[in-house]
Write an enzyme that holds these catalytic residues in place. Structure first.
Site, PDB file in Angstrom:
ATOM      1  N   ASP A   7      30.752  38.683  45.328  1.00 50.83           N
ATOM      2  CA  ASP A   7      32.006  39.161  45.900  1.00 50.83           C
ATOM      3  C   ASP A   7      33.115  38.601  45.032  1.00 50.83           C
ATOM      4  O   ASP A   7      32.867  37.777  44.138  1.00 50.83           O
ATOM      5  CB  ASP A   7      32.172  38.710  47.358  1.00 50.83           C
ATOM      6  CG  ASP A   7      32.994  39.701  48.181  1.00 50.83           C
ATOM      7  OD1 ASP A   7      34.145  39.956  47.802  1.00 50.83           O
ATOM      8  OD2 ASP A   7      32.478  40.213  49.187  1.00 50.83           O
ATOM      9  N   HIS A  21      34.986  44.974  45.725  1.00 50.52           N
ATOM     10  CA  HIS A  21      34.740  43.532  45.868  1.00 50.52           C
ATOM     11  C   HIS A  21      34.141  42.944  44.597  1.00 50.52           C
ATOM     12  O   HIS A  21      33.254  42.088  44.651  1.00 50.52           O
ATOM     13  CB  HIS A  21      33.811  43.261  47.052  1.00 50.52           C
ATOM     14  CG  HIS A  21      34.452  43.443  48.388  1.00 50.52           C
ATOM     15  ND1 HIS A  21      35.369  42.564  48.908  1.00 50.52           N
ATOM     16  CD2 HIS A  21      34.334  44.434  49.316  1.00 50.52           C
ATOM     17  CE1 HIS A  21      35.772  42.979  50.102  1.00 50.52           C
ATOM     18  NE2 HIS A  21      35.174  44.121  50.367  1.00 50.52           N
ATOM     19  N   GLU A  80      34.994  48.987  51.533  1.00 56.81           N
ATOM     20  CA  GLU A  80      36.388  48.620  51.276  1.00 56.81           C
ATOM     21  C   GLU A  80      36.824  48.798  49.820  1.00 56.81           C
ATOM     22  O   GLU A  80      37.609  48.010  49.292  1.00 56.81           O
ATOM     23  CB  GLU A  80      36.645  47.168  51.716  1.00 56.81           C
ATOM     24  CG  GLU A  80      36.435  46.965  53.216  1.00 56.81           C
ATOM     25  CD  GLU A  80      36.700  45.546  53.672  1.00 56.81           C
ATOM     26  OE1 GLU A  80      37.218  45.371  54.782  1.00 56.81           O
ATOM     27  OE2 GLU A  80      36.365  44.608  52.922  1.00 56.81           O
TER      28      GLU A  80
END
Length: 753
Positions: free
Chosen positions: A194, A271, A327
């Site tokens: 991440d 990410h 996301e």
């Protein structure tokens, strides 16, 4: 092989000596399908000889985790009929045993212990039932005669750990595996990459662990707010770490022996700040620190991801490889020549379809290696390939849609299974990302939503809790957030729904704190705080007050209804009580006449606006409708979270009018608001009250200014109340609460006296 000596627990309650029950503890978690006590007990040897079917020889070594067993010797049983009739036996079930493939059966008599199972996984589960029983007893070497038959409700029982945000030391990873096995969780989702740090050695790309694994600040929040930079390993301020491939293989093997599959996650396309800072040529801009998403139109992106996946697949035998997919900010793709060229070439209509293109490419590649992908529910956008599994985190809709479309799903909604939320009153806890998820709410979760078609229920593989670690800077805080909520999860995914019962689970849970202590887990201790639940009966114009704590017994609560401080001599709480007048209730928890918890103050209002119609100049936000038009005058207050269905959310100024239908005497007007700045919830700038006779022309009668700072992230509540210098007559009351921060305003009730 069948067990014939047992008598049901109900019958035994009246027949067996009481000392059998007094000396034995069968408070198993998760609760088994059936447990039947019998007469007698077995003394477990410290060095037993174990008779075992050949396929269970490795699993049998787990018996040494029993607190009474030091070591074992084994003898293989080749013919079940010739197995000894005494001692400890772990045997392959036969068809005549009428045992489900996923089930196990344990029989304990004064002659010994026998475990039956068709396969290794249920045999391991049976062994851990014995291990847990050992920890539950005062004398772990002695166990009462009992028959247990058990099997899981779901095949997937998962826990997610996030070493990217804050690195988890390798021994702690093993510790989590130990406890997962004890409570029959069988999938460890390892979030290895991440933006906060890359955590797995990749030999082809050494800079991923030479630099992308190390950042400038220890705490994620400090790093996030101060430049988000990466530094070389060995730099004095470097914070982070990574797992070598040998360590990863060791954890995989350690977990597999205990019946746990380790699922690696490599994030894509979003990410990925840490990768693109080191290899900026994989971004749309070609510059480091400019975006979080891989360039979908760049062939080098696919080369990199496939090379990484090759090494990951070689380490992890998991049938699933998690590729994230959540996301992703797609704005860079809109202006990137390479992404737009790919979009035109493939006839893609949107950036969502661009993401889907990358996901499908990776899916096909992973499938070519004999594996399947799992992704967060965003991978549904733009379509999904056959064989992909979805983790539904943004509520349940992604899981419902996926299952109904024939895709396997794992339910992991933030509302019930995000363990980074507060588990008690946020005002008493270390900072988290927000939300409110007490263990009782975890326990109530049902992984099969009603909207899933009956013939598609088979696609719900199970559920998983997620421990996102932005606000868990060390493993002690990680454990604090994980336990005991993980035990509730264990029962959610194992025990049949009709056997689940919160009061019974809560009682059994008391026996497991000593097990968590044995494993030196920094678990969340049950709070002494008193919590009030207030139900308003509009017909009776009365509030019913229920007081609870997280302690097992509520009879140590003392309360007053005159606003005075409760003492041990105050009224003891025995049951819910009704109050039909405005009242201030105060309550606290006592042990041996000493107050050990804070005083809870409950302000009960039976006010003039209850049941009156409310009109809105600015409608509530669609995500937080609460009870819609009824919310602000239904007599019900909000609780500790804005997600409880009583707090109504506004992104503009709150501007509402209540109609009393006739002129009323107005003495005071009030509203409650909350603030928790992390998710962008703020107090109003000012609270203005206006009165009118006709609903068109209003006169301002006063303003209350906010005095709560927005620099403190702690959850805060404030009652904005305007008391008129003298009563005024009006039919309409208008309230305007300004929203200068342009975040959320949350209000629960418009209170008029």
């Amino acid at each position: 092989m069948r067990f014939s000596h047992s008598v049901t627990l109900v019958l035994l309650a009246g027949l067996l000596p009481l000392k059998i029950f007094a000396q034995q503890n069968f408070d198993l978690i998760p609760k088994p399908s059936s447990l039947t006590l019998a007469v007698g007990s077995y003394q477990i040897p410290a060095f037993p000889k174990v008779y075992v079917s050949e396929e269970f020889i490795n699993a049998s070594q787990l018996l040494t985790e029993h607190p009474a067993i030091t070591s074992i010797t084994t003898e293989i049983v080749k013919k079940i009929k010739k197995a000894p009739k005494e001692g400890i036996r772990i045997l392959k079930a036969e068809e005549t045993d009428k045992l489900d493939k996923a089930a196990y059966r344990i029989g304990i008599t004064d002659k010994g212990i026998v475990i039956l199972a068709h396969e290794v996984a249920p045999a391991i589960n049976a062994i851990y039932t014995l291990v847990q029983l050992g920890y539950l007893q005062d004398n772990p070497a002695q166990i009462n005669a009992v028959d247990i038959e058990d099997q899981p409700s779901f095949s997937y029982r998962g826990l997610h750990l996030d070493p990217s945000r804050h690195f988890i030391p390798f021994p702690i990873m093993k510790k989590f595996v130990d406890v997962m096995a004890l409570y029959k969780l069988n999938n460890l989702h390892w979030h290895l990459t991440d933006g906060a740090g890359w955590r797995l050695e990749i030999k082809k790309y050494p800079e991923l662990t030479n630099k992308a694994a190390w950042r400038t600040h220890v705490k994620w929040k400090d790093w996030w707010n101060n430049g988000r930079q990466y530094v070389d390993a060995g730099t004095p301020n470097a914070s982070g770490g990574f797992y070598t491939q040998d360590q990863a293989r060791e954890l995989v093997a350690y977990a597999a022996q205990r019946g746990i599959n380790v699922i690696p996650e490599v994030e894509m396309p979003g990410h990925s700040e840490e990768v693109l800072a080191i290899y900026p040529e994989l971004s749309c801009s070609g510059k480091p620190y400019t975006q979080s998403e891989f360039c979908v139109g760049n062939e080098k992106t696919y080369e990199f991801l496939k090379n990484v996946l090759d090494e990951v697949i070689a380490i992890f035998p998991s049938p699933y490889i998690h590729i994230g997919g959540d996301e992703a900010d797609k704005k860079h793709w809109k202006t990137c020549p390479k992404c737009q060229a790919l979009k035109a070439k493939e006839g893609l209509k949107s950036e969502e379809e661009l993401q889907s293109y990358l996901i499908k490419q990776m899916d096909e590649y992973v499938q070519s290696k004999g594996r399947k992908i799992i992704g967060w529910d965003e991978i549904l956008e733009g379509g999904l390939t056959k064989g992909a599994t979805v983790m539904s985190w943004r509520g349940e809709s992604g899981g419902i849609n996926s299952a109904n479309a024939g895709h396997d799903v794992i339910m992991t909604p933030g509302s019930h299974l995000y363990f980074d939320s507060y588990q008690t009153d946020p005002r008493t806890q270390p900072e988290t990302i927000g939300g409110y998820l007490p263990i009782s709410k975890v326990y109530e979760y049902n992984p099969i939503p009603a909207a899933i078609q009956q013939d598609k229920i088979k696609h719900v593989l199970g559920a998983q809790a997620n421990l996102w670690a932005e606000y868990m800077p060390n493993y002690q805080q990680l454990e604090y957030m994980a336990f005991p909520r993980t035990l509730a999860l264990a029962e959610v995914v194992w025990t049949k729904a009709d056997l689940k019962n919160w009061p019974n689970f809560h009682k059994r849970l008391q026996s497991h704190y000593k097990i968590l202590q044995h494993f030196d887990i920094n678990y969340y201790r049950p709070s002494y705080n008193v919590k009030a639940s207030v139900d308003f009966d509009a017909k009776k114009a009365s509030n019913t007050v229920t007081l609870t704590t997280e302690q097992l017994h509520a009879d140590n609560i003392r309360f007053t209804i005159d606003g005075s401080k409760p003492t041990y001599q105050a009224t003891p709480y025995n049951n819910s009580f009704d109050l039909s007048v405005p009242t201030i209730v105060k309550a606290a928890y006592f042990l041996d006449s000493t107050q050990v918890g804070p005083i809870e103050t409950i302000q009960l209002d039976v006010h003039k606006a209850i049941g009156k119609a409310v009109s809105y100049t600015n409608k509530w936000d669609d995500g937080y409708p609460a009870q819609k038009e009824l919310t602000l005058t239904n007599g019900v207050k909000g609780g500790l979270t804005y997600q409880d269905g009583q707090w109504q959310g506004f992104l503009k100024d709150l501007d509402v009018v209540v109609d009393f239908e006739r002129r009323e005497e107005i003495n005071s007007v009030a509203m409650n608001f909350m603030q928790i700045t992390g998710p962008g919830v703020y107090m109003p700038g000012e609270f203005k009250v206006l009165l009118s006779e006709n609903g068109r022309t209003f006169r301002e009668v006063g303003i209350v200014q906010n005095d709560v700072s927005d620099q403190d992230p702690t959850l805060t509540f404030k009652r904005f109340e305007l008391k008129l210098a003298k009563p005024q007559q009006a039919r309409f009351v208008r309230v305007v609460a300004t929203n200068p921060k342009k975040g959320f305003l949350f209000a629960d009730e418009l209170i008029v006296y």
